[in-house]
Scaffold this active site. Structure first.
Site, PDB file in Angstrom:
ATOM      1  N   ARG A   1      78.203  52.852  24.686  1.00  0.00           N
ATOM      2  CA  ARG A   1      77.374  51.642  24.846  1.00  0.00           C
ATOM      3  C   ARG A   1      77.928  50.865  26.041  1.00  0.00           C
ATOM      4  O   ARG A   1      79.058  50.370  25.970  1.00  0.00           O
ATOM      5  CB  ARG A   1      77.427  50.805  23.570  1.00  0.00           C
ATOM      6  CG  ARG A   1      76.580  49.531  23.638  1.00  0.00           C
ATOM      7  CD  ARG A   1      76.667  48.752  22.323  1.00  0.00           C
ATOM      8  NE  ARG A   1      75.895  47.523  22.375  1.00  0.00           N
ATOM      9  CZ  ARG A   1      76.335  46.382  22.879  1.00  0.00           C
ATOM     10  NH1 ARG A   1      77.555  46.299  23.362  1.00  0.00           N
ATOM     11  NH2 ARG A   1      75.561  45.311  22.897  1.00  0.00           N
TER      12      ARG A   1
ATOM     13  N   LYS B   1      84.827  44.763  27.901  1.00  0.00           N
ATOM     14  CA  LYS B   1      85.404  43.950  26.822  1.00  0.00           C
ATOM     15  C   LYS B   1      86.794  43.435  27.168  1.00  0.00           C
ATOM     16  O   LYS B   1      87.433  43.905  28.107  1.00  0.00           O
ATOM     17  CB  LYS B   1      85.421  44.755  25.515  1.00  0.00           C
ATOM     18  CG  LYS B   1      84.039  44.783  24.863  1.00  0.00           C
ATOM     19  CD  LYS B   1      84.048  45.422  23.502  1.00  0.00           C
ATOM     20  CE  LYS B   1      82.627  45.409  22.921  1.00  0.00           C
ATOM     21  NZ  LYS B   1      82.549  46.170  21.668  1.00  0.00           N
TER      22      LYS B   1
HETATM   23  C1  8Y4 Z   1      81.467  41.271  28.161  1.00  0.00           C
HETATM   24  C2  8Y4 Z   1      80.236  41.550  27.678  1.00  0.00           C
HETATM   25  C3  8Y4 Z   1      82.535  41.265  27.302  1.00  0.00           C
HETATM   26  C4  8Y4 Z   1      80.048  41.844  26.358  1.00  0.00           C
HETATM   27  C5  8Y4 Z   1      82.336  41.525  25.973  1.00  0.00           C
HETATM   28  C6  8Y4 Z   1      81.098  41.833  25.488  1.00  0.00           C
HETATM   29  C7  8Y4 Z   1      79.289  46.546  20.195  1.00  0.00           C
HETATM   30  C8  8Y4 Z   1      77.986  46.437  19.704  1.00  0.00           C
HETATM   31  C9  8Y4 Z   1      78.516  44.626  20.781  1.00  0.00           C
HETATM   32  C10 8Y4 Z   1      80.024  47.729  19.928  1.00  0.00           C
HETATM   33  C11 8Y4 Z   1      78.082  48.518  18.758  1.00  0.00           C
HETATM   34  C12 8Y4 Z   1      80.103  42.930  23.565  1.00  0.00           C
HETATM   35  C13 8Y4 Z   1      76.215  44.683  19.763  1.00  0.00           C
HETATM   36  C14 8Y4 Z   1      79.992  42.698  22.119  1.00  0.00           C
HETATM   37  N1  8Y4 Z   1      79.599  45.401  20.883  1.00  0.00           N
HETATM   38  N2  8Y4 Z   1      77.383  47.409  18.987  1.00  0.00           N
HETATM   39  N3  8Y4 Z   1      77.513  45.215  20.081  1.00  0.00           N
HETATM   40  N4  8Y4 Z   1      79.375  48.685  19.205  1.00  0.00           N
HETATM   41  N5  8Y4 Z   1      77.541  49.519  18.043  1.00  0.00           N
HETATM   42  N6  8Y4 Z   1      80.941  42.047  24.149  1.00  0.00           N
HETATM   43  O1  8Y4 Z   1      81.187  47.902  20.294  1.00  0.00           O
HETATM   44  O2  8Y4 Z   1      79.471  43.770  24.140  1.00  0.00           O
HETATM   45  S1  8Y4 Z   1      78.381  43.026  21.438  1.00  0.00           S
END
Ligand code: 8Y4
Length: 280
Positions: free
Chosen positions: A249, A215
């Protein structure tokens, strides 16, 4: 958690089923790519597979219910036929929750904490554990100007309120996981304070899930682009474990599995006892 023993921390592998991930080909191409990636994660030691058909990145556009169903249902059916691992469905839509559980999903992961109309009832009727995540605002605009008086207290109180609503609707207390929602309507300082104070959230008694992998908070600290955030993500994963997180996650399952092995060896003394840390 009936399905999932959290006596040791678990790894949730991220399986995005969005057109921008893995494949720009047709449906079978997409299904094939998703199954291939899922298998890699299972072999690498994923305990849960988190299937998501709607991009929740900052600025992302919403997707229709029909499109989301079309993306995730065939993948969940195939995963539950092929692998023993619990599957979670990353969605905020009640119809997707219902159909995903019918297709074989074992858990609901909702970044909106079941605030959509009918979502609490859908989850309660589905009879699976839920992860309730905190988000300020909505994905399209949440990073514009996040503000809190006391981020830790506000996030905790929001999550406890959502957990209460779930329990009133009949979701058992031990089927609820809380998540501070790193990056969802938070500045770097908010994210760091939530990580520092993760024990405050764990003190609620609910298991806590941390989603930090790759992130922007990792990017802001390390100055790395999204594909070069592995080391920073692993450092954050270890800190989350130290803070009491019970589910991580992540994108990088194999590497996070080693971090978890190290943490278990130091903190739980279970390597010499013959626990391979895979939890099976
Ligand atoms: C690169 C790839 C940079 C992905 C950012 C991202 C969470 C979640 C997401 C979390 C739970 C993400 C669906 C965002 N984040 N579910 N989901 N907790 N429970 N961004 O932190 O991964 S999506």
């Amino acid at each position: 958690m009936p399905q999932l023993d959290l006596s040791v921390p678990r790894i949730m592998g991220i399986l995005n089923v969005t057109p921008d991930s893995f494949s720009d080909g047709g449906r079978y191409d997409r299904l094939d790519a998703a199954l291939y990636h899922a298998e890699r994660m299972v072999v690498s030691g994923a305990d849960i597979l988190d299937v998501g058909g709607e991009s929740t990145r900052p600025g992302a556009q919403p997707v229709s219910e029909a499109e989301e169903l079309d993306r995730v249902i065939p993948v969940i059916e195939a995963l539950s036929a092929r692998f023993e691992k619990p599957i979670s469905i990353d969605t905020s839509k009640p119809a997707v929750m219902r159909e995903a559980v019918v297709a074989g999903a074992d858990m609901i992961n909702d970044v909106n904490a079941l605030r959509a109309e009918g979502a609490v009832a859908a989850a309660a009727e589905a009879g699976v554990p839920v992860c309730l995540m905190h988000m300020q605002g909505e994905p399209r605009t949440m990073q514009r100007s996040p503000r809190y008086d006391d981020v830790v207290t506000e996030v905790r109180d929001f999550l406890l309120e959502r957990a209460r609503v779930c329990e009133v609707a009949g979701i058992p207390r031990d089927a609820i996981v809380l998540d501070p929602g790193f990056g969802f309507g938070k500045t770097l300082e908010h994210n760091l304070e939530l990580l520092r104070q993760l024990p405050v959230l764990c003190a609620t008694g609910y298991p806590v899930l941390a989603g930090i992998s790759r992130k922007s908070m990792v990017g802001a600290i390390t100055g790395r682009e999204v594909d070069d955030r592995l080391a920073g993500s692993l450092a954050m994963a270890l800190l989350a474990l130290e803070g009491g997180a019970r589910i991580l996650r992540v994108h990088d399952v194999a590497e996070t599995r080693d971090v978890l092995r190290v943490w278990v060896a130091v903190r739980e003394r279970s390597v010499a006892a013959g626990d391979d840390g895979k939890g099976d």
